[in-house]
Design an enzyme around this catalytic site. Sequence first.
Site, short mmCIF file in Angstrom:
data_model
loop_
_atom_site.label_atom_id
_atom_site.label_comp_id
_atom_site.label_asym_id
_atom_site.label_seq_id
_atom_site.Cartn_x
_atom_site.Cartn_y
_atom_site.Cartn_z
N GLY A 67 13.82 98.90 28.93
CA GLY A 67 14.19 99.38 30.25
C GLY A 67 14.84 98.31 31.11
N ASN A 68 15.34 98.72 32.24
CA ASN A 68 15.91 97.79 33.22
C ASN A 68 15.82 98.40 34.60
OD1 ASN A 68 18.46 99.45 32.64
ND2 ASN A 68 18.18 98.25 30.75
N THR A 118 19.13 90.64 30.82
CA THR A 118 19.10 91.35 29.53
C THR A 118 18.06 90.74 28.59
OG1 THR A 118 20.47 92.20 27.74
CG2 THR A 118 20.99 89.98 28.46
N SER A 125 21.29 92.75 32.83
CA SER A 125 21.04 93.84 31.86
C SER A 125 22.35 94.37 31.29
CB SER A 125 20.30 94.98 32.58
OG SER A 125 20.32 96.13 31.79
N SER A 126 22.32 94.72 30.02
CA SER A 126 23.51 95.30 29.39
C SER A 126 23.88 96.63 30.05
CB SER A 126 23.25 95.52 27.89
OG SER A 126 22.09 96.30 27.73
N GLU A 127 22.95 97.21 30.82
CA GLU A 127 23.21 98.49 31.50
C GLU A 127 23.64 98.30 32.95
OE1 GLU A 127 23.64 100.76 29.66
OE2 GLU A 127 22.03 101.20 28.24
N HIS A 181 15.60 102.52 34.74
CA HIS A 181 16.02 103.07 33.45
C HIS A 181 14.97 102.70 32.42
CE1 HIS A 181 18.07 103.96 29.79
NE2 HIS A 181 18.19 102.69 29.45
N HIS A 212 12.96 104.14 28.38
CA HIS A 212 13.04 105.00 27.18
C HIS A 212 11.68 105.68 26.98
CE1 HIS A 212 16.43 102.27 25.25
NE2 HIS A 212 16.73 102.65 26.47
N TYR A 261 7.13 123.85 39.10
CA TYR A 261 7.78 123.66 40.41
C TYR A 261 8.13 122.20 40.69
CZ TYR A 261 3.66 121.91 42.96
OH TYR A 261 2.63 121.13 43.41
N HIS A 273 19.04 108.45 23.97
CA HIS A 273 18.88 107.15 24.62
C HIS A 273 17.60 107.08 25.47
CE1 HIS A 273 21.14 103.78 27.02
NE2 HIS A 273 19.84 103.59 27.01
N TYR A 318 6.71 118.34 53.65
CA TYR A 318 5.38 118.11 53.07
C TYR A 318 5.29 116.69 52.51
CZ TYR A 318 1.12 119.59 50.65
OH TYR A 318 -0.17 119.72 50.22
P1 13P Z 1 18.76 95.25 28.51
O1 13P Z 1 17.68 94.39 27.88
O2 13P Z 1 20.11 94.63 28.37
O3 13P Z 1 18.42 95.60 29.93
O4 13P Z 1 18.93 96.60 27.68
C1 13P Z 1 17.95 97.47 27.33
C2 13P Z 1 18.46 98.89 27.37
O5 13P Z 1 17.88 99.73 28.02
C3 13P Z 1 19.64 99.33 26.67
O6 13P Z 1 19.81 100.69 26.92
#
Ligand code: 13P
Length: 218
Positions: free
Chosen positions: A34-35, A49, A77-79, A98, A100, A119, A161, A214
């Site tokens: 994740g990032n 990254t 991060s690559s993202e 982000h 997984h 809901y 992904h 709410y």
């Molecule tokens: P990074 O380590 O570059 O953040 O990448 C992980 C990632 O989620 C690739 O989709």
Amino acid sequence: MNNSTESTEIDIRQSIIDACISMNALHINQGTSGNISVRHGEGILITPTSMPYKTMTPEDIVWMGFDGQIVGNRAPSSEWNFHMEIMRRKPEVNAVVHAHPTACTTLSIMEKEIPPIHYMVAVCGGHNIRCAPYATFGVGQLSENALQALEGRSACLLAHHGMIATAASLDKALWLAVEVETLAKQYLGCLPMGEPPLLSEEEIQNVINRMSGYGHAD
Ligand code: 13P
């Protein structure tokens, strides 16, 4: 930079690391898959990254300006591309998570969105949580696909992904990521019995209206 601005920035950097560690503790992510980014000034603070969260220090977080400037000791991060584009094009968003998560990723492998099974789908802004078409991680096309899936929505799945959750604050984005994973688990629980009955778009709009006054208002 004066002292108070500096301590605020260090606090944000630490909060990003804490949220990364929480993602794994909450079982919505594994390893360094994740990032996370948080809006800061005319750009974003983003995780480096491929770095284990437990060894990250505030200095490892990278600042990327909307003008292309990069300030930091590590590669972002690559993202970074979709984090930047979401913050650039959605001014109401201040944090992007982000990850997984297993249930979300399982549905994304099947290229399935999360329909209005419950809901709480409404917390993402509409009657479904879309699944963006596949594109290679880190490429511009993935940002375009994600932005389209996030039109009028605060979260989406990414085919083959994972998922993206966005919010006005980092706490809320992390909460939303957990909620989307819960909905994905519930949907996966239904599927062996067949496609579940769905709430109508109208009912989801009623829920959105009701939530605006709410506890989920922000
Ligand atoms: P990074 O380590 O570059 O953040 O990448 C992980 C990632 O989620 C690739 O989709």
